[in-house]
Design an enzyme around this catalytic site. Structure first.
Site, PDB file in Angstrom:
ATOM      1  N   TYR A  95      37.275  44.638  30.981  1.00  0.00           N
ATOM      2  CA  TYR A  95      35.948  44.710  31.615  1.00  0.00           C
ATOM      3  C   TYR A  95      36.027  44.664  33.149  1.00  0.00           C
ATOM      4  O   TYR A  95      35.172  44.073  33.792  1.00  0.00           O
ATOM      5  CB  TYR A  95      35.015  43.589  31.111  1.00  0.00           C
ATOM      6  N   HIS A  96      37.031  45.338  33.714  1.00  0.00           N
ATOM      7  CA  HIS A  96      37.224  45.269  35.163  1.00  0.00           C
ATOM      8  C   HIS A  96      37.271  46.639  35.846  1.00  0.00           C
ATOM      9  O   HIS A  96      38.116  46.868  36.706  1.00  0.00           O
ATOM     10  CB  HIS A  96      38.527  44.529  35.488  1.00  0.00           C
ATOM     11  N   PRO A  97      36.388  47.585  35.527  1.00  0.00           N
ATOM     12  CA  PRO A  97      36.451  48.881  36.209  1.00  0.00           C
ATOM     13  C   PRO A  97      36.072  48.762  37.681  1.00  0.00           C
ATOM     14  O   PRO A  97      35.103  48.093  38.037  1.00  0.00           O
ATOM     15  CB  PRO A  97      35.425  49.727  35.443  1.00  0.00           C
TER      16      PRO A  97
END
Length: 630
Positions: free
Chosen positions: A556-558
């Site tokens: 969940y780190h774009p």
């Protein structure tokens, strides 16, 4: 519990017992409302805007997430500036406040529910392409994440500066991390002496109040295997295994909205409109300066916000490039395909980077492991939580355990692999929830369920910190509609170096299987059933590469889709002061601006970006009405 599930009590009450049970129910309901009372959050200015119209604002901020919440707070410190904050979601759900239930928020109204396009390189075990949740609520992703407070390391930020971004070195950004922080660990503050940590900021940071028994087992196994230990992953040396601190306060989540918006919700110069979905931004035809923000309230009423000074996009690494592209800022060839008039030819949406992970399941067969009575445990734990904000629901099991290693150089202070952990108690059904949320195929889901039916399970996830592969965010050119969701290509595992790093990470963590602690707890690695991979030699590099390409998920780190860089960098979208190149009045303040992803979780760095950007904006405009126009 049988009586709880239905049927009438065998014995009747003569009065007092019924009154006591009624009092208990009333107490529980009142305690539930107290977890997240509606009046805690900023008032929604939307109904007033619909009735009276919108005034002109100095700044219009798009997105009340990890950066937008910070910027709204800091800019509204100046009483002479009027600030409008637009958020596509509403108040965070109660599940956001309870640490243990963070995972249940995915695929709800508080989530944008993004999916990336299927690829033969990765996520082959995901039914609909890899699922990428993104926060759609006050606090953004910081209101639905696992609350871990991780900054990355000095090399990350020094690298940004070396790419031509002055004043973004570690020594420049560390003060902004500390500016936000209100660390509640007095022992850590004493040891640190103010070098890396601080107290007194808006963001509450502290230790999770619950120690899961399996966390102690894992930490001891890491020691047995010779892994380095760490007491502070945000200190001088990032590598090692230990416990991460979290953005928590009194057993509840301290989201960016709770930290930065709630304390200033009554400022008369700050308005927050909820359920406001921004479609495009526009220029003033007379000045060609970006001034207008077009947004929908409740998906039906189109409104236009006016910004005297700047429009600030803080919508995140997926929605920010989408808004820019729809507004005519993006690759010329793409915009021509969908007949969007070109405003600025910039590589918006390129340079997408994310932390992918590959899960491994370790079964703990120790004879004391018993089936988890989920109804009984949930009832007991929830009652303890709502009455005292303590107990298992005030934390999230083994998720506070964290590890960083350098798989190429054990002496390096900089990691290339990160480890996170989840647990599925025997018979709890948690693996079913996990697989449903991430979208695994039936084959993988069934195999995970079998593991969690046999024993307590610790799921170790192998995180690739510095991916060479890059993806992109773009428009759906076929049947184009401005309300279509963006197209996302993850780029996962396209680079050979990424595959090699993931395999090294798998090999390293598997060392714990041969430790005395694991043998004591009858631990073993679960062999996942994967038809294609099972045809290969088990434990070979080919097997693990196949395994990784099937089970790949997102942490969940774009980031990176509006890259910060100098004019000489043809991949850059914003300058070092985060202003969009080639236009006026438009700035990006979120994870999109990262040239390279940091070596750790991104929530704390994005709040830091919000802090630093706020000071830059203040410097550019002055601290009062008598500013000089840019």
């Amino acid at each position: 519990m049988e009586a709880l599930m239905g049927g009438q009590c065998a014995a009747q009450s003569v009065g007092p017992a019924n009154q006591l049970f009624g009092l208990l129910v009333q107490t529980i309901l009142a305690a539930q409302c107290a977890i997240s009372p509606p009046d805690m959050w900023p008032k929604d200015y939307g109904p007033t805007a619909l009735q009276r119209g919108l005034d002109e604002y100095d700044f219009v901020i798009v997105g009340a997430g990890s950066a937008g919440s910070v910027v709204a707070n800091r800019l509204s410190e100046n009483p002479d500036w009027k600030v409008l904050l637009l958020e596509a979601g509403g108040d965070p759900p109660i599940e956001s406040e309870i640490p243990e239930t963070f995972f249940t928020i995915q695929k709800t109204d508080a989530d944008w529910e993004n999916y990336v396009e299927p690829t033969p390189h990765a996520s082959k075990g995901s039914k609909d392409g890899a699922f990428w949740p993104r926060g759609r609520t006050l606090g953004g992703c910081g209101a639905i994440n696992a609350m871990l407070y991780v900054r990355g390391n000095s090399r990350d930020y020094d690298g940004w500066a070396e790419l031509g971004n002055p004043n973004w070195e570690w020594s420049d950004v560390l003060p902004y991390f500390k500016k936000s922080e209100d660390n509640h660990d007095s022992e850590l503050l004493r040891r640190d002496g103010g070098k890396y940590h601080a107290a007194g900021g808006y963001l509450k940071v502290g230790n999770f109040p619950v120690n899961h028994p399996l966390a102690e087992v894992m930490l001891q196994a890491f020691k047995d295997a010779g892994f380095e230990s760490t007491a502070d992953i945000n200190g001088a040396r990032q590598v090692g295994f230990g416990r991460a601190q979290g953005t928590i306060v009194n057993g509840t989540r301290c989201s960016p909205a709770k930290a930065f918006l709630v304390p200033v919700k009554d400022r008369p110069n700050l308005h927050v409109i909820k359920h406001a979905v921004v479609v495009t931004v526009e220029r003033d035809p007379s000045t060609e300066r970006f001034k207008y923000v077009n947004f929908m309230i409740d998906n039906k009423v189109l409104k236009v916000a006016h910004a005297r000074k700047e429009v600030i996009l803080a919508a995140g690494a997926i929605n920010t490039p989408h808004i820019l592209q729809l507004s005519g800022i993006g690759p010329k060839a793409l915009l021509e395909k969908v007949n969007i008039p070109l405003v600025a030819d910039l590589p918006v949406g390129e340079n997408l980077q994310d932390h992918l992970f590959v899960p491994l399941l370790f079964k703990m067969h120790k004879s004391t492991a018993e089936n988890y009575n989920i109804q009984q445990e949930l009832a007991k734990n929830l009652f303890q939580y709502i009455m005292t904000r303590s107990g298992p629901m005030a934390g999230h099991g083994v998720t506070s355990v964290i590890g960083f290693i350098n798989t190429l150089d054990a002496t390096s202070p900089f990691a290339d692999i990160e480890y996170h952990f989840f647990q599925f108690e025997k018979g709890s059904g948690k693996s079913v929830l996990f697989c449903d949320k991430v979208g695994y195929t039936q084959e993988i889901s069934q195999s995970m369920l079998e593991a969690a039916t046999e024993a307590d399970v610790v799921m170790a996830i192998v995180v690739l910190l510095n991916p060479k592969s890059k993806g992109r965010v773009t428009l759906a050119t076929e049947d184009f509609n401005e309300f279509n969701p963006p197209r996302i290509q993850s780029g996962y595992l396209e680079a050979k170096e990424d595959v090699e790093a993931v395999l090294r990470g798998i090999r390293y963590i598997n060392k714990i299987v041969d430790t005395p602690t694991f043998r004591e707890h009858e631990g073993e690695l679960h062999r996942m059933k994967l038809s294609e991979c099972d045809e290969l030699v088990y434990d070979s590099d080919d097997y693990w590469e196949c395994y990784a390409r099937y089970t790949t998920l997102t942490l969940y780190h774009p980031v990176g889709t509006a890259k910060m860089g100098p004019d000489s960098d043809k991949e850059a979208v914003v300058d070092a002061r985060l202003r969009v190149k080639g236009v006026e009045g438009l700035r990006v303040v979120d994870g999109s601006i990262m040239p390279n992803i940091v070596s750790g979780n991104t929530n704390a760095p994005i709040m830091m970006i919000g802090e630093k950007a706020s000071d830059m904006i203040k410097e550019d405009w002055g601290e009062g009405p008598n500013h000089t126009e840019l």
